[in-house]
Design an enzyme around this catalytic site. Sequence first.
Site: not given
Length: 633
Positions: A117, A546, A42, A477-478
Site C-alpha cells: 500500500g 558521449s 494482509s 584530447g579527443k
Amino acid sequence: MTDPIYKTDALIAEDIDAYLEAHQHKTMLRFITCGSVDDGKSTLIGRLLYDSKMIFEDQLATLEADSKRVGTQGGNIDFALLVDGLAAEREQGITIDVAYRFFATEKRKFIVADTPGHEQYTRNMVTGASTADLAVILIDARKGVLTQTRRHSYLVQLLGIKNVVLAVNKMDLVDYDQATYDAIIEDYTNFARSIGIEEFVAIPISGLAGDNIAAHSDTMPWYTGPALLPHLEEVEISNTVEQEQPFSMPVQWVNRPNLDFRGFAGLVATGSIRPGDSVRVLPSGKTSEVARIVSLEGDRDLAVAGESVTLTLKDEIDCSRGQVIVAAQAPLEVADQFESTIVWMDEQEMVPGRAYWMKIGTQTVSATVQHPKYEVNVNTQEQLAAKTLDLNAIGVANITLDREIPFDAYDNNHALGGFILIDKITNATVAAGLINFALRRSTNVHWQATDIDRADHAAMKNQKPAVVWLTGLSGSGKSTIGNILEKKLARMNRHTFLLDGDNVRHGLNKDLGFTEADRIENIRRVGEVAKLMTDAGLIVITAFISPFRSERDMVRSMMQPGEFVEVFVDTPLEVAEERDVKGLYAKARSGQLKNFTGIDSPYEAPFNAEIRIDTTAMSPEEAADAIIDRLIP
C-alpha cells in the site's frame, strides 16, 4: 471373502480420487488486494486463509507465538503475519513485496496477491495486478478515500481489471456506523466514474474481527449484500472476450525433439484454433495451415485462449521465438512506433531519448521513449505537462523501436499490448506500459530500395567503412587525436569525415542543450549521420564526450557488425582539468556551468572498448598510429 481392511482402504482411495477429481475441475480466481498503507490487506488475506481452513495446526501454533512476539494486536492473533513474511515487513507492520497465497473452498480455487500500500512500492502493486481477474480495493473506514486508494483504483482500471470489490475495512473501529460507510461509498463512486469504473461491489467488513468475511455479520444488519468470500466464490470470470477475438499466439519456444517433429509452443493469447485452420506468421507474413495441436494429454481438436499448446504446420516456414502466429484472414498490425501509457517504476527518473529493452509478448526489442506528452494526476485526472516521469508517475509518451513488431492495443490483447521496459545497463525493470495505438507515420514510411548499395559505395572507395568513436572527458584530447588521425588517413588516400562535438552543435544540434536528455539526443543524431556516412563508404571519425554507455551502445547497434570501433581516450580528471584549454572546468567548479561531465554529471567509462588510449603515456601521434593499426592491419 474380502478382508474388511482392504475394503476400507479401497473406499479411502476412491474418496481421495473423487476429491482430487473434483478439486482439479474447480475454477481458478486470481485476485489482488490493494489500497493505501495500513488499510488491513494482509490481515484480510490471513483471515480468508483462516476461515477457509487453509491453516494447519503447526502453522496456527507458530502464528500464535509470532503474534505474541511481533504482532500488532496486543497478544491476540495477528492474521497479517500469515502473509507478511519479510523481516522488514514484520518490523514495520507494512507490506513491501508482493506476497502470493493459494487457498481453496468447496466451490473454487484462489490465488491472491497481497500488494503493498505504501506509495514507494506502487510498482509492486502493478506486478500483482498484471495477472489478476479481480481487485479487492480496501479502504480504512476511519480515513476514507486517500490518494493511494485513487492511484491503485486508476491502475486497476488502466490494467483492464473489470471485477472490482470495494471493501470498507475496520468497521469495528467506527462502531459499525452506516453513515460513515455510506459517505465513503458516495465519495468513491464519484471518483470511480471519473476514471471509467462504472460498476463495483461494496462490502463493509472487519478483517480482524471476521465481520462479513466468510458469512454475513449480525453486527451490521443494515447491510444486505453478500459477504466477501461467498462473493469471490460466485463472481463470474469470463474468458469469452479473449476467446471471441481472432486467433493469436506468441511463439515461446520452437520444439524440435527429433528430425521428424518441429512444433511451435506458446500460450494462446486470443481466439481459438483447430487443425486445418489457415495461419500467418508475423512479421514475415508467411502462411500455412495447422497440421496438429499437441498438448501434454496428446493431440487435440481445439485450443482456446489461455491454453498452452504446441502447433505443427503443414509447410516448413521460418518461425522462431518472438514471432506471432495469427489467423491468416485477420492478421495483427505491424509497426515500430506507438503511443503508449507508461507507469514508471524506477527510482531513477525516465530519460527521454535513452534506449531501453522492451519485452512484449515473447520478444525483446530496443525501444526509445520520447518526451512525455503529459503526466496524469491520479486525484483529478488532469493531464499535466511533464519533461520526464519519476517513480510511480503515470504518463503518455511515444515509443520508437529498432524494428517492426506485431502488436495489438492493450484493451484488445493484454499479451501483445502490454510490455515492460528494462534498463540496458543494470537489467532492472524500470517501467510497465500499455500500447494505445500505432503512430500513423510509422506505417506510411517505407524504405526505398536503391540500385547502388553500401557495398558499391565502399568498393568505389576501395576501403571498408568504419566509425571510429572517440570518447572521454572534456580536455582528454579527443579532437586533437581525431584531427591527426584524419590527416594520416588522408595521406593514405582513405576517404574520411570528422564529426567533432563542438562543430556539430553549431548546426545540426544547435537546438540542444546539455541536460541528460539533450546529450542523449545529441548522440542519437550523430549516430544516424555516421550511419549514413558509412552507407556512403566513408571512414567516420567522431570526437564526443558521449558520457553514457547506453547511448554509445545505441550507436554501435546502428552499425554493421565490426564497423563500430570504440576508442576510450582515458585521461584522469585531474589531468584533463589541468589542461582546461577552454576554461570549462573552472566555470563548472564555480557553478557557472551546469551538467558538466566529471563535475556534476557522470562519465561512464567503457567496459570493453576496442582501443584504450592512455594519454598520460601516449602522444596524440602515437594514439593515431595505434588506431590506424586497428583499422588497416
